[in-house]
Design a protein around this motif. Structure first.
Motif, mmCIF file in Angstrom:
data_model
loop_
_atom_site.group_PDB
_atom_site.id
_atom_site.type_symbol
_atom_site.label_atom_id
_atom_site.label_comp_id
_atom_site.label_asym_id
_atom_site.label_seq_id
_atom_site.Cartn_x
_atom_site.Cartn_y
_atom_site.Cartn_z
ATOM 1 N N ALA A 211 0.834 -1.205 0.000
ATOM 2 C CA ALA A 211 0.000 0.000 0.000
ATOM 3 C C ALA A 211 0.874 1.262 0.000
ATOM 4 C CB ALA A 211 -0.915 -0.020 1.224
ATOM 5 N N ALA A 212 1.924 1.260 0.823
ATOM 6 C CA ALA A 212 2.809 2.441 0.882
ATOM 7 C C ALA A 212 3.508 2.645 -0.461
ATOM 8 C CB ALA A 212 3.829 2.272 2.001
ATOM 9 N N LEU A 213 3.927 1.538 -1.070
ATOM 10 C CA LEU A 213 4.602 1.636 -2.370
ATOM 11 C C LEU A 213 3.633 2.164 -3.430
ATOM 12 C CD1 LEU A 213 7.006 1.110 -4.250
ATOM 13 C CD2 LEU A 213 6.246 -1.274 -4.448
ATOM 14 N N ALA A 214 2.424 1.585 -3.454
ATOM 15 C CA ALA A 214 1.443 2.005 -4.458
ATOM 16 C C ALA A 214 1.143 3.492 -4.306
ATOM 17 C CB ALA A 214 0.168 1.178 -4.302
ATOM 18 N N ALA A 215 1.039 3.960 -3.051
ATOM 19 C CA ALA A 215 0.727 5.378 -2.831
ATOM 20 C C ALA A 215 1.877 6.269 -3.321
ATOM 21 C CB ALA A 215 0.471 5.612 -1.339
ATOM 22 N N ALA A 216 3.115 5.847 -3.073
ATOM 23 C CA ALA A 216 4.270 6.653 -3.497
ATOM 24 C C ALA A 216 4.330 6.729 -5.026
ATOM 25 C CB ALA A 216 5.558 6.053 -2.933
ATOM 26 N N ILE A 217 4.056 5.607 -5.680
ATOM 27 C CA ILE A 217 4.097 5.593 -7.147
ATOM 28 C C ILE A 217 2.970 6.481 -7.707
ATOM 29 C CG2 ILE A 217 3.749 4.115 -9.182
ATOM 30 C CD1 ILE A 217 5.169 1.843 -7.665
ATOM 31 N N ALA A 218 1.773 6.343 -7.110
ATOM 32 C CA ALA A 218 0.624 7.111 -7.607
ATOM 33 C C ALA A 218 0.867 8.616 -7.424
ATOM 34 C CB ALA A 218 -0.637 6.675 -6.877
ATOM 35 N N ALA A 219 1.462 8.996 -6.294
ATOM 36 C CA ALA A 219 1.712 10.420 -6.042
ATOM 37 C C ALA A 219 2.682 10.973 -7.092
ATOM 38 C CB ALA A 219 2.276 10.603 -4.633
ATOM 39 N N ASP A 220 3.700 10.198 -7.413
ATOM 40 C CA ASP A 220 4.667 10.651 -8.423
ATOM 41 C C ASP A 220 4.012 10.777 -9.797
ATOM 42 O OD1 ASP A 220 6.739 11.022 -6.730
ATOM 43 O OD2 ASP A 220 7.834 9.186 -7.252
ATOM 44 N N ARG A 221 3.214 9.772 -10.146
ATOM 45 C CA ARG A 221 2.550 9.832 -11.470
ATOM 46 C C ARG A 221 1.673 11.076 -11.555
ATOM 47 N NH1 ARG A 221 2.028 3.837 -12.838
ATOM 48 N NH2 ARG A 221 3.928 3.695 -14.100
ATOM 49 N N ALA A 222 0.954 11.332 -10.461
ATOM 50 C CA ALA A 222 0.052 12.496 -10.460
ATOM 51 C C ALA A 222 0.846 13.788 -10.622
ATOM 52 C CB ALA A 222 -0.752 12.516 -9.161
ATOM 53 N N ALA A 223 2.105 13.771 -10.161
ATOM 54 C CA ALA A 223 2.946 14.979 -10.260
ATOM 55 C C ALA A 223 3.706 15.034 -11.587
ATOM 56 C CB ALA A 223 3.911 15.016 -9.083
ATOM 57 N N GLY A 224 3.428 14.083 -12.474
ATOM 58 C CA GLY A 224 4.059 14.111 -13.798
ATOM 59 C C GLY A 224 5.438 13.473 -13.835
ATOM 60 N N ASP A 243 11.172 -6.279 3.414
ATOM 61 C CA ASP A 243 9.930 -5.678 2.919
ATOM 62 C C ASP A 243 8.906 -6.792 2.724
ATOM 63 O OD1 ASP A 243 11.000 -3.125 2.840
ATOM 64 O OD2 ASP A 243 11.795 -3.391 0.808
ATOM 65 N N ARG A 244 7.607 -6.399 2.600
ATOM 66 C CA ARG A 244 6.568 -7.396 2.262
ATOM 67 C C ARG A 244 6.723 -7.697 0.765
ATOM 68 N NH1 ARG A 244 6.093 -7.986 7.108
ATOM 69 N NH2 ARG A 244 5.161 -6.404 8.407
ATOM 70 N N ILE A 245 7.511 -8.720 0.492
ATOM 71 C CA ILE A 245 7.991 -8.912 -0.881
ATOM 72 C C ILE A 245 6.826 -9.122 -1.862
ATOM 73 C CG2 ILE A 245 9.466 -10.352 -2.369
ATOM 74 C CD1 ILE A 245 11.117 -8.724 -0.370
ATOM 75 N N GLY A 246 5.975 -10.125 -1.591
ATOM 76 C CA GLY A 246 4.897 -10.437 -2.538
ATOM 77 C C GLY A 246 3.928 -9.275 -2.704
ATOM 78 N N ASP A 247 3.606 -8.664 -1.589
ATOM 79 C CA ASP A 247 2.697 -7.529 -1.550
ATOM 80 C C ASP A 247 3.251 -6.354 -2.384
ATOM 81 O OD1 ASP A 247 0.523 -6.285 -0.394
ATOM 82 O OD2 ASP A 247 1.632 -5.608 1.382
ATOM 83 N N CYS A 248 4.518 -6.060 -2.206
ATOM 84 C CA CYS A 248 5.147 -4.944 -2.932
ATOM 85 C C CYS A 248 5.279 -5.274 -4.412
ATOM 86 C CB CYS A 248 6.531 -4.629 -2.346
ATOM 87 S SG CYS A 248 6.454 -3.868 -0.717
ATOM 88 N N ILE A 249 5.612 -6.529 -4.718
ATOM 89 C CA ILE A 249 5.744 -6.894 -6.137
ATOM 90 C C ILE A 249 4.381 -6.758 -6.820
ATOM 91 C CG2 ILE A 249 6.194 -8.805 -7.736
ATOM 92 C CD1 ILE A 249 8.492 -9.662 -5.872
ATOM 93 N N ALA A 250 3.322 -7.176 -6.120
ATOM 94 C CA ALA A 250 1.982 -7.058 -6.712
ATOM 95 C C ALA A 250 1.656 -5.583 -6.970
ATOM 96 C CB ALA A 250 0.945 -7.691 -5.782
ATOM 97 N N ALA A 251 2.004 -4.713 -6.023
ATOM 98 C CA ALA A 251 1.727 -3.278 -6.202
ATOM 99 C C ALA A 251 2.531 -2.720 -7.377
ATOM 100 C CB ALA A 251 2.062 -2.521 -4.915
ATOM 101 N N GLN A 253 3.739 -4.412 -9.929
ATOM 102 C CA GLN A 253 3.235 -4.965 -11.196
ATOM 103 C C GLN A 253 1.956 -4.251 -11.620
ATOM 104 O OE1 GLN A 253 3.065 -9.190 -10.414
ATOM 105 N NE2 GLN A 253 5.127 -9.537 -11.246
ATOM 106 N N ALA A 254 1.085 -3.981 -10.645
ATOM 107 C CA ALA A 254 -0.166 -3.291 -10.975
ATOM 108 C C ALA A 254 0.126 -1.908 -11.571
ATOM 109 C CB ALA A 254 -1.025 -3.166 -9.730
ATOM 110 N N ALA A 255 1.247 -1.316 -11.132
ATOM 111 C CA ALA A 255 1.607 0.017 -11.636
ATOM 112 C C ALA A 255 2.530 -0.081 -12.860
ATOM 113 C CB ALA A 255 2.290 0.806 -10.522
ATOM 114 N N GLY A 256 2.867 -1.311 -13.267
ATOM 115 C CA GLY A 256 3.724 -1.490 -14.447
ATOM 116 C C GLY A 256 5.166 -1.087 -14.200
ATOM 117 N N VAL A 257 5.648 -1.284 -12.969
ATOM 118 C CA VAL A 257 7.023 -0.884 -12.626
ATOM 119 C C VAL A 257 7.842 -2.138 -12.278
ATOM 120 C CG1 VAL A 257 8.422 0.549 -11.086
ATOM 121 C CG2 VAL A 257 6.125 1.287 -11.703
#
Ligand code: PLP
Length: 470
Positions: A211-224, A243-251, A253-257
């Motif tokens: 969740a923390a990773l997904a939020a950081a990625i989303a915030a950056d995307r929103a900022a261009g 780190d929560r390895i599987g959880d972070c990898i899923a986040a 992958q969902a963001a295409g990173v």
């Protein structure tokens, strides 16, 4: 000196090595020297004439061993280990004799092909799916740099290699503050810029969550900005954070990173199936580094990078000028195209020797012992008055401290000046703490049990308040 002389001297060196290892427990682990003490014993000018090997050998014995910190000492509990199992040392002697440069397949087919097979053996040993392939680097730093360069180029659709980085989009990478400084170094060297390595907040267990990773990625995307890669921590250097390895990898992958995982130390423990829950979900990673030169016994240098699809890395790092072509064999693997340096040592031979000489069961039982003994040492330390366990054992690593920083620093200095064991330090949420990691290939139960005995001996003189009377 010629090759016949070498025959004699190599035998003497083999005897010296056996005696050196047999006598390690009688030496202080850390070199008890002041800076300059070794250099002062060497002449300041090079010799014009050849010197007899007897004289060179005598100087070696007089100057060098006492000037070393003994990484193979059974009571080396500092940093992480850099183990050299006897079978690994033997393989390195053979590699030294052949002294090849395995830059392309043709320059040493056996080096390339043994490396390919060893990557397959190790992938099975740590429970990765068959699809993973990989290569051997000198260090985790270079493996992580290779992964970062590859993720950078993927994000730039491989334009950075040709056009350079100026004027390009602002690339962003993500890691927690628990990752090793080699990640920061890779980010700097790859031209990303330290400020574009987002240190994602961790939870109470020092883990980055999806969740923390997904939020950081989303915030950056929103900022261009352009999210380009994630580096996950699987066994951090300070206190062994995962780190929560599987959880972070899923986040990711969902963001295409894409994701690279640093398991430089803890990767070795994954040969034991019971520890694999710590990196559950690892099969989704694009790249994973682990150092058999740390805990597995294949001596420095030997850092394995597993890759789910090597194509992107080869596209990033591979160059094949005419002088590196192998006529009629365009399909062969040239491992220099997977790594930053062109020249490469035959590192796979020591893996082959180690895996066969001890077997996975032999290696597993060492790692299991280290972890069990670390927990026992933790319990003994926790029972000492004034000692506080700061972080609980993660595999075989934990930290402890005294009531205040000055007392903890004084204790660490006294322990290391004494020389029977060697410990190092870290900071945990700003607090200075002493690290204990158990991982020396030759350590036994008695060696590890000495840690609490030595701390107890030195404690009274380091505590600012007297201990209560029994
Ligand atoms: N990652 C971790 C977790 C480490 O502990 C270390 C070194 O101890 C590294 C990376 C860097 O390893 P190397 O010395 O192989 O570059």
């Amino acid at each position: 000196m010629d090759h016949e002389d070498l025959r004699q001297w190599s035998k003497r060196a083999a005897d010296w090595a056996a005696d050196y290892h047999a006598g390690l427990r009688d030496r202080p682990v850390r070199a008890p020297l002041v800076p300059g003490a070794v250099a002062r014993q060497l002449p300041m000018t090079p010799p014009e004439s050849a010197e007899p090997m007897e004289a060179i050998w005598a100087d070696f014995e007089r100057i060098v061993p006492d000037g070393m910190t003994h990484w193979q000492h059974p009571r080396f509990f500092a940093y992480f280990p850099a183990n050299a199992a006897p079978a690994s040392m033997l393989a390195e002697q053979l590699v030294n004799a052949m002294a090849c440069n395995a830059l392309i397949w043709q320059t040493s087919p056996a080096a390339t092909e043994v490396e390919q097979v060893m990557i397959g053996w190790l992938a099975q040993a740590v429970g990765l799916p068959e699809a993973f392939t990989g290569t051997i680097h000198d260090s985790a730093t270079n493996a992580t740099l290779s992964a970062v360069l590859t993720m950078r180029e993927k994000a730039l659709d491989w334009r950075g290699l040709d056009e350079g980085l100026s004027g390009g989009p602002m690339l962003r990478f993500y890691a927690s503050a628990e990752t090793h400084s080699s990640v920061d170094k890779a980010i700097r060297v790859a031209g990303i810029g330290q400020r574009n390595l987002v240190k994602v907040a961790v939870d109470g267990d020092r883990a980055m969550t999806g969740a923390a990773l997904a939020a950081a990625i989303a915030a950056d995307r929103a900022a261009g900005l352009v999210p380009a890669g994630v580096i996950l921590c699987a066994g951090g250097t300070s206190v062994g954070a995962f780190d929560r390895i599987g959880d972070c990898i899923a986040a990711a992958q969902a963001a295409g990173v894409p994701v690279h995982v640093d398991a430089a130390w803890a990767g070795s423990a994954m040969i034991c199936p019971e520890f694999r829950t710590l990196w559950a979900g690892i099969e989704g990673a694009d790249s994973i580094v682990f150092n058999p030169h740390k805990w597995l016994g294949a001596q420095f240098d030997c850092s394995v990078q597993f890759l789910r699809d090597p194509g992107a890395q080869v596209r990033t790092l591979g160059l094949r000028p005419t002088y590196l072509e192998t006529a009629g064999r365009e399909e062969i693997v040239n491992f220099n195209e997977w790594t930053v340096p062109l020249g490469r040592r035959f590192r796979a031979l020591k893996l082959w020797f180690v895996l066969r000489a001890y077997g996975l069961e032999g290696l597993r039982s060492r790692i299991r012992n280290h972890i069990a003994w670390a927990i026992e040492a933790r319990d003994q330390l926790a029972a000492l008055p004034g000692v506080e366990i700061v972080t609980e054992p993660r595999l075989s690593l934990f930290t402890f401290a005294l009531e205040d920083e000055a007392a903890t620093e004084a204790l660490l200095a006294r322990i290391n000046d004494d020389g029977r064991i060697y410990l190092t330090q870290t900071r945990v949420d700003g607090r200075f703490a002493i690290r204990v990691q158990v991982g020396s290939f030759d350590c036994c139960h008695e060696d590890v049990m000495l840690i609490a005995k030595i701390v107890e001996e030195m404690l009274a003189s380091c505590l600012s308040k007297p201990l209560p009377l029994p």
